[in-house]
Structure formats: structure tokens, C-alpha cells
Scaffold this motif. Structure first.
Motif, short mmCIF file in Angstrom:
data_model
loop_
_atom_site.label_atom_id
_atom_site.label_comp_id
_atom_site.label_asym_id
_atom_site.label_seq_id
_atom_site.Cartn_x
_atom_site.Cartn_y
_atom_site.Cartn_z
N TRP A 88 2.59 8.58 -2.74
CA TRP A 88 4.24 8.44 -2.47
C TRP A 88 4.56 9.56 -3.57
CZ3 TRP A 88 8.43 7.12 -0.56
CH2 TRP A 88 9.72 7.10 -1.06
N GLY A 143 1.08 1.43 0.80
CA GLY A 143 2.19 0.68 1.24
C GLY A 143 3.37 1.02 0.69
N ALA A 144 3.49 2.24 0.28
CA ALA A 144 4.65 2.80 -0.28
C ALA A 144 5.75 3.50 0.56
CB ALA A 144 4.35 3.89 -1.56
N ARG A 146 7.33 3.88 4.40
CA ARG A 146 7.53 2.92 5.72
C ARG A 146 6.55 3.67 6.60
NH1 ARG A 146 13.64 3.72 7.26
NH2 ARG A 146 12.84 2.69 9.22
N ASP A 185 15.10 6.33 -0.88
CA ASP A 185 15.02 4.89 -0.63
C ASP A 185 15.00 4.69 0.82
OD1 ASP A 185 15.60 4.30 -3.17
OD2 ASP A 185 17.74 3.76 -3.18
N ARG A 188 11.22 4.37 1.62
CA ARG A 188 10.48 3.42 0.93
C ARG A 188 9.92 2.28 1.85
NH1 ARG A 188 10.65 4.52 -4.67
NH2 ARG A 188 12.37 5.81 -5.21
N ALA A 189 8.89 1.85 1.85
CA ALA A 189 8.49 0.66 2.66
C ALA A 189 8.84 -0.66 1.98
CB ALA A 189 6.79 0.57 2.72
N ASP A 190 9.20 -0.86 0.85
CA ASP A 190 9.61 -2.05 0.15
C ASP A 190 11.06 -2.44 0.44
OD1 ASP A 190 10.64 -0.57 -1.60
OD2 ASP A 190 9.03 -0.73 -3.33
N GLY A 191 11.89 -1.68 0.78
CA GLY A 191 13.30 -1.51 0.92
C GLY A 191 14.02 -1.63 -0.19
N VAL A 192 13.24 -1.28 -1.49
CA VAL A 192 14.09 -1.46 -2.70
C VAL A 192 15.07 -0.39 -2.88
CG1 VAL A 192 13.80 -1.38 -5.13
CG2 VAL A 192 12.23 -2.53 -4.08
#
Length: 219
Positions: A88, A143-144, A146, A185, A188-192
Motif C-alpha cells: 500500500w 487487504g489494503a 480494493r 481513499d 482503499r479496500a477498507d472504505g475508511v
């Protein structure tokens, strides 16, 4: 002047005139799509037309030389990515350093398009393809990043942001920084979502950009 001194002086003059021609061509292509004539380029470079023809037989030769030289700037991107501890972080370095290079050398996008028309050898894409795919795969494995993003998505976004070359100098960092925050943003996979840098872009900021563009058109 001895023969040896004369030869050295001539070599210095050749280097000086070549650098002047390439610098003038970069300034031209930073703001114009159309090729200059040889006479126009000679005037921009402060050299005689005959000197220009001795150094470069045609505008296409100038474009090829300048494009090859500016491609070397992307070595900074490769070094920045390689220095990162995670995939990432490498993606962030990729995007931000591409933007930096393009902001410093706004002629690059136009020269890329011209090289496709001249040679279409896909130097930049071929040079990076495997490394970029590996970087994207690493960031996704962490996992960082998407999972539906490709290397071309990331580089295309970076090149588009870096190509904002006709912004008021005192506004460019803020405007590009906010767009960069939105892009990162979105990757990002986490949607944060993270706070965007700088003050929000207001209507009067847009008007200031439009006025700047009107007084400094890109041709």
C-alpha cells in the motif's frame, strides 16, 4: 588557441546548444500541443537555425530526444516505490511521485502522445508492466487495496492528477492535494475516509482558476 583547445571548445558549444534546444522544446510542449517550426524553436532556444539543424535534423528528432530524457525522471518513481515497506505504501508512493514528476515536467503528457504517433513502442508501459502488477498484487494481498483495481487504474489516475498543469501556482498544491486524497481513499479496500488536506475548494476558487486559465491558455 591550440587544436586541442579548439576541439574542447567546440564540444562545449555542442553540449550547450543541445541543452538550450531541448530546454526550449520542453518549455514549448509544456503549454502547446502543436509542434513549433524549426525557425521558431531556434528562436526560443537562442541559437541559429543552422545550428539547430546540425544538432537535430527535424522536430521529430527533438521530440524523441526530449521524451527519452524525460522518461529518465520516472526512475525517481521506481526508487520511491522500492523504498516502501508495504504494498500500500508503494501504491501511495507511485501515485504521489508520478504527480510530482508531471508537475515538474508538464510537457511529458504531450510528448507521450507525440511518441505514440511517431513510434508507438510503448516504452513506459512495457518497462513498468511486471513491476506494477506485482505492486498491485502485494497491496491487494495485504487487504489494503480494493480487489477490483488494476495497475492501469492506478497509473491512469496518477497521470490525470499530475496533468493539472494550468493551475494558479499558489492554488496548485491545495487543489491537487485534495483530489489526491479523494483518489487514495477511493483505492482503499477498507472504505475508511480520511480528512482532505487544505481548505475546501469554493466557487471563488474555481473562478480564480478559470481566470488564470483564460490569461494563460494551453494551445
Amino acid at each position: 588557441m591550440s587544436p586541442g583547445e579548439r576541439v574542447r571548445a567546440e564540444r562545449v558549444e555542442v553540449r550547450r546548444s543541445r541543452e538550450a534546444i531541448l530546454a526550449a522544446a520542453e518549455r514549448h510542449y509544456a503549454v502547446r500541443d502543436a509542434d513549433p517550426t524549426m525557425a521558431q524553436l531556434a528562436e526560443l532556444a537562442g541559437v541559429g537555425t543552422a545550428t539547430l539543424y546540425r544538432r537535430f535534423p527535424s522536430i521529430d528528432d527533438v521530440v524523441r530526444e526530449l521524451h527519452g530524457r524525460l522518461l529518465e525522471e520516472f526512475g525517481r518513481v521506481e526508487a520511491a516505490v522500492a523504498a516502501q515497506p508495504t504494498g500500500w505504501d508503494g501504491v501511495v508512493a507511485l501515485v504521489t511521485t508520478i504527480i510530482e514528476v508531471l508537475q515538474e515536467h508538464p510537457a511529458i503528457p504531450r510528448l507521450n502522445r507525440k511518441m505514440v504517433a511517431l513510434d508507438d513502442d510503448q516504452q513506459l508501459s512495457a518497462r513498468w508492466a511486471d513491476r506494477l502488477d506485482a505492486l498491485i498484487a502485494a497491496a491487494q494481498a495485504e487487504g489494503a487495496l480494493r480487489p477490483d483495481v488494476t495497475a492501469n487504474d492506478v497509473t491512469f489516475a496518477a497521470f490525470r492528477l499530475g496533468s493539472y498543469s494550468n493551475l494558479p501556482p499558489d492554488e496548485a498544491d491545495r487543489i491537487i492535494g485534495r483530489q489526491l486524497g479523494i483518489v487514495l481513499d477511493g483505492l482503499r479496500a477498507d472504505g475508511v475516509r480520511h480528512p482532505l488536506p487544505g481548505a475546501a475548494i469554493r466557487p471563488d476558487d474555481l473562478h480564480r482558476v478559470f481566470r488564470y486559465e483564460a490569461t494563460r491558455p494551453v494551445e
